[in-house]
Design a protein around this motif. Sequence first.
Motif, short mmCIF file in Angstrom:
data_model
loop_
_atom_site.label_atom_id
_atom_site.label_comp_id
_atom_site.label_asym_id
_atom_site.label_seq_id
_atom_site.Cartn_x
_atom_site.Cartn_y
_atom_site.Cartn_z
N ASN A 188 -0.21 -7.63 7.99
CA ASN A 188 0.13 -8.71 7.06
C ASN A 188 -0.72 -9.94 7.36
O ASN A 188 -0.70 -10.47 8.47
CB ASN A 188 1.63 -9.05 7.20
CG ASN A 188 2.18 -9.67 5.93
OD1 ASN A 188 1.47 -9.80 4.92
ND2 ASN A 188 3.44 -10.05 5.96
N THR A 189 -1.50 -10.36 6.37
CA THR A 189 -2.38 -11.55 6.46
C THR A 189 -3.24 -11.53 7.73
O THR A 189 -3.19 -12.47 8.52
CB THR A 189 -1.57 -12.85 6.38
OG1 THR A 189 -0.66 -12.93 7.48
CG2 THR A 189 -0.80 -12.94 5.08
N GLN A 244 1.69 -8.75 2.27
CA GLN A 244 0.90 -9.38 1.23
C GLN A 244 -0.41 -8.63 1.01
O GLN A 244 -1.07 -8.19 1.96
CB GLN A 244 0.60 -10.84 1.59
CG GLN A 244 -0.15 -11.61 0.51
CD GLN A 244 -0.32 -13.08 0.87
OE1 GLN A 244 -0.20 -13.46 2.03
NE2 GLN A 244 -0.60 -13.89 -0.13
N GLY A 280 -0.75 -4.18 -0.01
CA GLY A 280 0.47 -4.96 0.01
C GLY A 280 1.66 -4.18 -0.50
O GLY A 280 1.54 -3.03 -0.96
N TYR A 296 3.99 -12.18 -3.77
CA TYR A 296 4.44 -12.24 -2.38
C TYR A 296 4.79 -13.67 -2.00
O TYR A 296 3.98 -14.58 -2.20
CB TYR A 296 3.35 -11.70 -1.46
CG TYR A 296 3.67 -11.78 0.01
CD1 TYR A 296 4.32 -10.74 0.66
CD2 TYR A 296 3.29 -12.89 0.76
CE1 TYR A 296 4.60 -10.80 2.02
CE2 TYR A 296 3.56 -12.96 2.12
CZ TYR A 296 4.22 -11.92 2.75
OH TYR A 296 4.49 -11.99 4.09
N ILE A 304 9.84 -11.04 -2.25
CA ILE A 304 8.80 -10.76 -3.23
C ILE A 304 9.42 -10.81 -4.62
O ILE A 304 10.65 -10.71 -4.77
CB ILE A 304 8.13 -9.39 -2.99
CG1 ILE A 304 9.18 -8.28 -2.90
CG2 ILE A 304 7.25 -9.42 -1.76
CD1 ILE A 304 8.58 -6.90 -2.73
#
Length: 795
Positions: free
Chosen positions: A354-355, A628, A638, A652, A658
């Motif tokens: 995630n990210t 995301q 994602g 997101y 979400i």
Amino acid sequence: MSILKKHHPSVFFPLIIFILAESLFAGGIIKFTQWLIHEPIYALLSFIIIFSSINIFYLFKPLIYKSIAIILSLFLIIIAFISHTKYQYRGDIVTPSDIFLLNEASDISSYLNISLYIKLSSYLLLFFIISLLLIINKNRPLNFQKRIFLSVGAIIILLTFVIWVGPYMKSEKQVTILPGKNSTGYITGILSDFISTSNMNDSDYNKNRIAEINNALPINSENKEFKPNVIMVLSEAFWDPTQVDTIKFAEDPLPFFHSLAKNYSSGQILSPVFGGATANPEFESLTGLSTRFIDDPTPYVQSIKRPLDSLASIFKKYGYESSVIHSYHNWFYNRPNVYQYLGFDKFISGEFFNTPTMIGPFMDDKDLYDSVLREMQTTENPNFIYTITMLNHGPYKPNRFQDKKGNTDIVSGELSESSSDILNAYSHSLKYVDQALEELINNLNKINEPTILVFFGDHLPLLGEDYAVYKELNYFKDSEDLLDYQRKFTTPIVVWNNFGAEKEDIGIQSTNFIGEYVLNLSEKQGNNIFSSLSQLRQKGVTVIPEEQYYEDFQVNSTDFENFKLLQYDVLFGKDYSKTNPKQTTLLKRGSSDLKIDSTTPSKIITGVKFYTSEGPSVLNIQGSGFIQESSFFDFIKGSQIYINNEPYDTIYSNENLISTVIPEELYNKPDEISIDVRITDTKGSVLSESNQLIIPILDQENITPIIKWAEPGNIIKHTPFNEVNGKSYLKLAGEGFTNDSKIFINNIPMESTIEDNGYIQCFVPNEFYNQPTVWTVNVRTGSKQSNELSLYVTD
């Protein structure tokens, strides 16, 4: 002459294709000529194979025959080019098993030099000219009986090769399929590779022989109470260029690694591959098996078809959590299926990050190591975690870190500009690898648990075409010299621990000895394979080199006879040694469960918008494990919301929230919709899927409104609130509001306006808040009445 002229399409077209394909594979017409002179028998065999393959179809009508001949020939030329290119960069060629790695093959394109495309274009131009001449050729074909004779003859020739010639070539192994003078050539070599022959003598392999070997194996010491975490880091293309004495460094790109190597056990790994095929050293280090004794060039792809004992399943027997973490596509090298066979509990692939942070074209190793630390912190049991990095992967282009400041040249020497650019880019990449490793060790020191960290390189990096940088460094050349062989295939290894294990010189050992070393350090029993490796280590054998270097490493084929039998038994045989698990494990995907807890709204009213003041309705989903979509990494798709099994654009907010837009046609009549969340990969496979929730769509006449909260929650006497054009408005949030809903204050209907089925507001006259009092507020829709809410008007 008339016969030759009449029949030339069936002879000269295969001859020209033979020349084009083999010269393209060899690297040019000059090298092709050298091979032709040096290996005329294999050259003749290659031509016969092409001639036969094309003329099998001569019994068809001329247009069909010519079409098939052109398509087949184009395929041979393209494969020859890909194989030549792969050899230039990785030192091996395309093999039949590569057909299962078509997705991975796209990776090669990022390495290609423009000169290779020019070379391919020139060959293709010649091919298309020859093909055009074949098409427009007006010579009368043979009569039907002769066409059948030619086709049947071609089939017989091919069968002869498959039954007799091919197996003979594989058993002799006097020449190589790789380009060069001592080569089978590509056509003959690749066809012989399709022929599956075993180098295992059936008389050598039987139940009694395996039992005899097992009984002679050593029993290693075991400490069931000592359960250190074991983290293995296969560091992509990790190599130490500072050992090269023909260049200088303005700064050490690996200061922390060098400090580790100085204070902890360290040495060299003899990798089975150069520049690529990471799955092979991965396979060896996890299972203890050696790819030297497997015909399949990538065992992950074809050889592993049943449960196979590995470090993952061995540590699980001691109560460990076994996980594998990789910061790239999950499907590379068939890994999900393999990991189930190897006994892993969990696979956290790049799709579940995630990210993450981008360093150059790949993910920062720090994000990978953060995932390692989370696994250690969220599990009660000790951990075995196998980690595969990507930060240091090629290509090493000059602009690789152009968005990063301070990346001035740190390497100097007598290098061409292109080689200097490549080596500087690689060295800067190593700096980020080193910094991430330092941060990992610092964080592991903060965890009060005994831990072993094994950090090693899988293979040397691809530094230029045809080993260009290495040759300029005078580090190694494309030769069979022992020193060149060692330098080409050795990478560093360091073993860190936080419980005071004695530092030792690991020396040089093959990748498949790593697991045996780790089991000894963690005081755990392995299996028969690892015990066999321990037996070899006791004899002073820690390297399984290519056979031509046996004498140089002071080993011989008899040293490995028992090991080879055991390997065959567990991988292909009947498992007489009873080494393998009986069942595959259920492989969990991702670090945490993908879960839906609730949706807002939990009910939808026909024809009434929700959670929007203007535009379409918005459904909010509350839960956990949401990811995301990444703008940097195409493989991080994602978490995506699915409604009635169809994907919808997903917004997101955070890992617990979400949203998606719901079109009006989905709720224009009483019904229900199903909601779930999925994580997919670039091939469309679902990696993780949440639970499913059903949201009812209710008729307005059958809905009872619900008030959840009011704005404002308290009213001050004589003080306007939520003013619009000088008027005060009370806003209510909840569910089930319709166009017919009205707000009542103290049983008095108010002038009400619905925003959507979750929000309704009303105008409140001044007299309602000109003195302290208590309001009783509810919402009524026809005969349905909501819960009551008490609001206070205070001084």
